[in-house]
Design a protein around this motif. Structure first.
Motif, PDB file in Angstrom:
ATOM      1  N   VAL A 295       0.814  -1.213   0.000  1.00 55.24           N
ATOM      2  CA  VAL A 295       0.000   0.000   0.000  1.00 55.24           C
ATOM      3  C   VAL A 295       0.852   1.270   0.000  1.00 55.24           C
ATOM      4  O   VAL A 295       0.632   2.179  -0.809  1.00 55.24           O
ATOM      5  CB  VAL A 295      -0.999  -0.009   1.188  1.00 55.24           C
ATOM      6  N   PRO A 296       1.871   1.387   0.875  1.00 56.56           N
ATOM      7  CA  PRO A 296       2.721   2.585   0.820  1.00 56.56           C
ATOM      8  C   PRO A 296       3.454   2.743  -0.513  1.00 56.56           C
ATOM      9  O   PRO A 296       3.592   3.861  -1.021  1.00 56.56           O
ATOM     10  CB  PRO A 296       3.711   2.374   1.966  1.00 56.56           C
ATOM     11  N   LEU A 297       3.919   1.633  -1.090  1.00 52.70           N
ATOM     12  CA  LEU A 297       4.612   1.725  -2.380  1.00 52.70           C
ATOM     13  C   LEU A 297       3.674   2.177  -3.486  1.00 52.70           C
ATOM     14  O   LEU A 297       4.057   2.926  -4.382  1.00 52.70           O
ATOM     15  CB  LEU A 297       5.234   0.374  -2.741  1.00 52.70           C
ATOM     16  N   PHE A 298       2.439   1.723  -3.431  1.00 51.14           N
ATOM     17  CA  PHE A 298       1.429   2.178  -4.388  1.00 51.14           C
ATOM     18  C   PHE A 298       1.266   3.698  -4.297  1.00 51.14           C
ATOM     19  O   PHE A 298       1.211   4.396  -5.323  1.00 51.14           O
ATOM     20  CB  PHE A 298       0.105   1.477  -4.094  1.00 51.14           C
ATOM     21  N   LEU A 299       1.214   4.235  -3.084  1.00 50.26           N
ATOM     22  CA  LEU A 299       1.086   5.677  -2.899  1.00 50.26           C
ATOM     23  C   LEU A 299       2.305   6.420  -3.434  1.00 50.26           C
ATOM     24  O   LEU A 299       2.183   7.455  -4.096  1.00 50.26           O
ATOM     25  CB  LEU A 299       0.902   5.999  -1.409  1.00 50.26           C
ATOM     26  N   VAL A 300       3.489   5.888  -3.164  1.00 52.72           N
ATOM     27  CA  VAL A 300       4.725   6.527  -3.622  1.00 52.72           C
ATOM     28  C   VAL A 300       4.767   6.585  -5.142  1.00 52.72           C
ATOM     29  O   VAL A 300       5.081   7.633  -5.739  1.00 52.72           O
ATOM     30  CB  VAL A 300       5.955   5.780  -3.061  1.00 52.72           C
ATOM     31  N   PHE A 301       4.457   5.456  -5.812  1.00 53.13           N
ATOM     32  CA  PHE A 301       4.499   5.425  -7.270  1.00 53.13           C
ATOM     33  C   PHE A 301       3.465   6.371  -7.882  1.00 53.13           C
ATOM     34  O   PHE A 301       3.726   7.031  -8.875  1.00 53.13           O
ATOM     35  CB  PHE A 301       4.261   3.999  -7.764  1.00 53.13           C
ATOM     36  N   CYS A 302       2.286   6.421  -7.283  1.00 55.60           N
ATOM     37  CA  CYS A 302       1.225   7.288  -7.820  1.00 55.60           C
ATOM     38  C   CYS A 302       1.540   8.765  -7.644  1.00 55.60           C
ATOM     39  O   CYS A 302       1.317   9.569  -8.550  1.00 55.60           O
ATOM     40  CB  CYS A 302      -0.107   6.969  -7.135  1.00 55.60           C
ATOM     41  N   CYS A 303       2.041   9.138  -6.486  1.00 53.88           N
ATOM     42  CA  CYS A 303       2.156  10.551  -6.126  1.00 53.88           C
ATOM     43  C   CYS A 303       3.508  11.170  -6.476  1.00 53.88           C
ATOM     44  O   CYS A 303       3.572  12.344  -6.852  1.00 53.88           O
ATOM     45  CB  CYS A 303       1.887  10.733  -4.635  1.00 53.88           C
ATOM     46  N   PHE A 304       4.581  10.420  -6.340  1.00 52.84           N
ATOM     47  CA  PHE A 304       5.912  11.038  -6.415  1.00 52.84           C
ATOM     48  C   PHE A 304       6.776  10.514  -7.560  1.00 52.84           C
ATOM     49  O   PHE A 304       7.983  10.752  -7.575  1.00 52.84           O
ATOM     50  CB  PHE A 304       6.675  10.813  -5.092  1.00 52.84           C
ATOM     51  N   SER A 305       6.186   9.803  -8.516  1.00 49.95           N
ATOM     52  CA  SER A 305       6.991   9.126  -9.542  1.00 49.95           C
ATOM     53  C   SER A 305       7.855  10.091 -10.348  1.00 49.95           C
ATOM     54  O   SER A 305       9.022   9.807 -10.631  1.00 49.95           O
ATOM     55  CB  SER A 305       6.083   8.320 -10.476  1.00 49.95           C
ATOM     56  N   SER A 306       7.310  11.256 -10.735  1.00 52.79           N
ATOM     57  CA  SER A 306       8.077  12.207 -11.557  1.00 52.79           C
ATOM     58  C   SER A 306       9.332  12.665 -10.841  1.00 52.79           C
ATOM     59  O   SER A 306      10.432  12.673 -11.410  1.00 52.79           O
ATOM     60  CB  SER A 306       7.209  13.416 -11.915  1.00 52.79           C
ATOM     61  N   ASP A 307       9.180  13.048  -9.577  1.00 50.77           N
ATOM     62  CA  ASP A 307      10.326  13.552  -8.816  1.00 50.77           C
ATOM     63  C   ASP A 307      11.345  12.457  -8.547  1.00 50.77           C
ATOM     64  O   ASP A 307      12.555  12.694  -8.587  1.00 50.77           O
ATOM     65  CB  ASP A 307       9.850  14.149  -7.489  1.00 50.77           C
TER      66      ASP A 307
END
Length: 482
Positions: A295-307
């Motif tokens: 679940v946390p990795l899903f959030l990271v990939f969705c929200c911060f992938s560009s940076d």
């Protein structure tokens, strides 16, 4: 060794699998450039098909059968010899096939030297026998060997790969890492087995070897076919974007994959003993780890992938963020799929079900790629990958349900989703509003996400691993003060 001890060593390998690529990949990406990275990944995706054919079912079947014969050296030697001979025959066929492909397909003619290196890699995989040590649960040895060889590999990359023209050398060094691992493994195996052509059980092992082999080939088509097909119908930059996204995904999902590899031989042993309740207990722990991890990795990939992409790889790779966001659901899908297939169906020897599952996934994946990639390129390939993995998961859940081993815990899953939903909205809002330098922005966002994660896991879900870790840290602090 205990399951806990194996997991500790597997965690060390996982950390090294995080750390080493994090050191090498940004350097290689900046040194070789997007197009040359795309060329390396394109050629390696082709070679990987032939590697899958040569290995067939050796990995899953080898772990399962070696685990079942762990206490009997004579039986273990027969299993080892039989599987090695089968693997050798298929490797020979694969080398011949790759040679014909190299000289007959125009799209790879300008990269012929790299294809020769690929043939060498194909031959070395025959002697890698990683399945043997995983079946014996020799994770301590695997950890020690991995750390030594990968350290040498990293040093060679930094010393020898200097400019964009060194992409062939980079691919050769990557192949030599496989070679050294294989040589060490073969020499060390004499401690546990004696190879012999006598008493081979080729007839008994051939069918499951083929069945599980087709599962491995078909299930890996979701990514390897995607990369190869993009290479034929689009630019090498598109290949670079999608293949880099898949590498980052693979890198982030390694911890859970390592857990599945540790659990699978133990599940095989429990299955052979008919210990269904202990199997369910172990599966329940794996599912709890899945939710905690994915679940946390899903959030990271969705929200911060560009940076994340710009920070790790540089501005040239900013196009990687788009496929990264699309494939983010795979953290949940693939992790649960590993429970169903690697921890349940393979240990109970449901080989026909596994073949059916992989056939469904491959047909969906290839069909969607053919339909979407010429139009949507890397986006279409990303969508095809997610949908095909989802179909595999649903099919695997159906076959597991028929065996009355495990049912999907719906309430537990939705409790996690509803709890983390506000966190996702806060992450999206914070990411949009913060106007700071890239590193500062990511540090603040990571800190806030970490605080939210620890609060939820410890207070709401009473995560036993984190509670145990907190207790250990508190005890150490008390002893330090006293």
């Amino acid at each position: 060794m205990s399951l806990k001890g194996n997991f500790v060593y597997s965690t060390i390998i996982t950390i090294s699998n995080y750390l080493f690529p994090m050191i090498v990949f940004p350097y290689v990406s900046r040194t070789l450039g997007l197009e040359n990275v795309g060329i390396c990944n394109f050629i390696d995706s082709i070679v990987t098909y032939f590697v899958f054919f040569s290995m067939m079912g050796i990995m899953t079947m080898g772990i399962r059968e070696v685990a079942a014969s762990r206490e009997d050296r004579q039986r273990r030697s027969i299993v080892f010899s039989t599987l090695l001979v089968l693997n050798g025959l298929f490797t020979l066929l694969a080398i011949i096939g790759l040679g014909v492909f190299t000289f007959c397909v125009d799209a790879v003619s300008e990269y012929r030297n790299m294809m020769y290196i690929g043939m060498f890699k194909l031959a070395c995989n025959f002697l890698l026998i990683e399945w043997f040590y995983q079946g014996l649960e020799e994770f301590k040895y695997i950890t020690q060997r991995t750390l030594i060889v990968k350290t040498c590999y990293i040093l060679s990359i930094f010393l020898l790969v200097k400019d964009r023209g060194d992409y062939e050398l980079y691919y050769l060094l990557t192949t030599l890492m496989v070679t050294f691992n294989a040589l060490v493994n073969i020499v060390y195996s004499r401690k546990y087995v004696s190879f012999s052509f006598r008493h081979l059980q080729l007839g008994k092992c051939f069918r499951p070897y083929i069945t599980l082999g087709w599962y491995m080939i078909l299930s890996n088509m979701y990514t390897s076919f995607n990369i190869t097909y993009i290479g034929f119908v689009a630019s090498k930059a598109e290949v670079g974007d999608f293949s880099t996204a898949t590498k980052l995904f693979t890198l982030f999902i390694m911890p859970y994959t390592s857990l599945s590899r540790v659990v699978m031989p133990r599940m095989s042993t429990l299955s052979s003993l008919g210990e269904k309740e202990k199997m369910r207990e172990l599966i329940g722990k794996s599912f709890s780890c899945l939710l905690t991890f994915s679940v946390p990795l899903f959030l990271v990939f969705c929200c911060f992938s560009s940076d994340i992409v710009v920070l790790i790889l540089g501005d040239e790779f900013v196009g990687v963020a788009q496929p990264m966001r699309i494939i983010a659901p795979l953290f949940l899908i693939v992790c649960y799929e590993q429970i169903l297939v690697m921890q349940i169906l393979i240990p109970v020897k449901a080989d026909k079900a596994i073949l059916t599952i992989s056939s469904i996934g491959a047909c969906v994946g290839i069909g969607l790629n053919l339909a979407l990639v010429p139009i949507l390129l890397k986006v279409g390939s990303s969508v095809a990958w997610v949908v095909s993995e989802l179909c595999v998961l649903l099919a695997a859940q159906y076959f597991v349900g028929k065996r009355d081993i495990w049912k999907f815990p719906v309430s537990q899953f939705f409790k996690y989703v509803l709890t983390y939903l506000p966190v996702a909205l806060i992450c999206i809002y914070t990411h949009a509003k913060l106007s700071l330098p890239l590193v500062s922005k990511l540090l603040i966002e990571s800190f806030l996400l970490a605080i939210a994660y620890l609060t939820i896991e410890i207070i709401v879900f009473k995560n036993t691993i984190l509670l145990s870790l907190r207790h250990t840290i508190c005890q150490r602090l008390k002893s330090f003060k006293s």
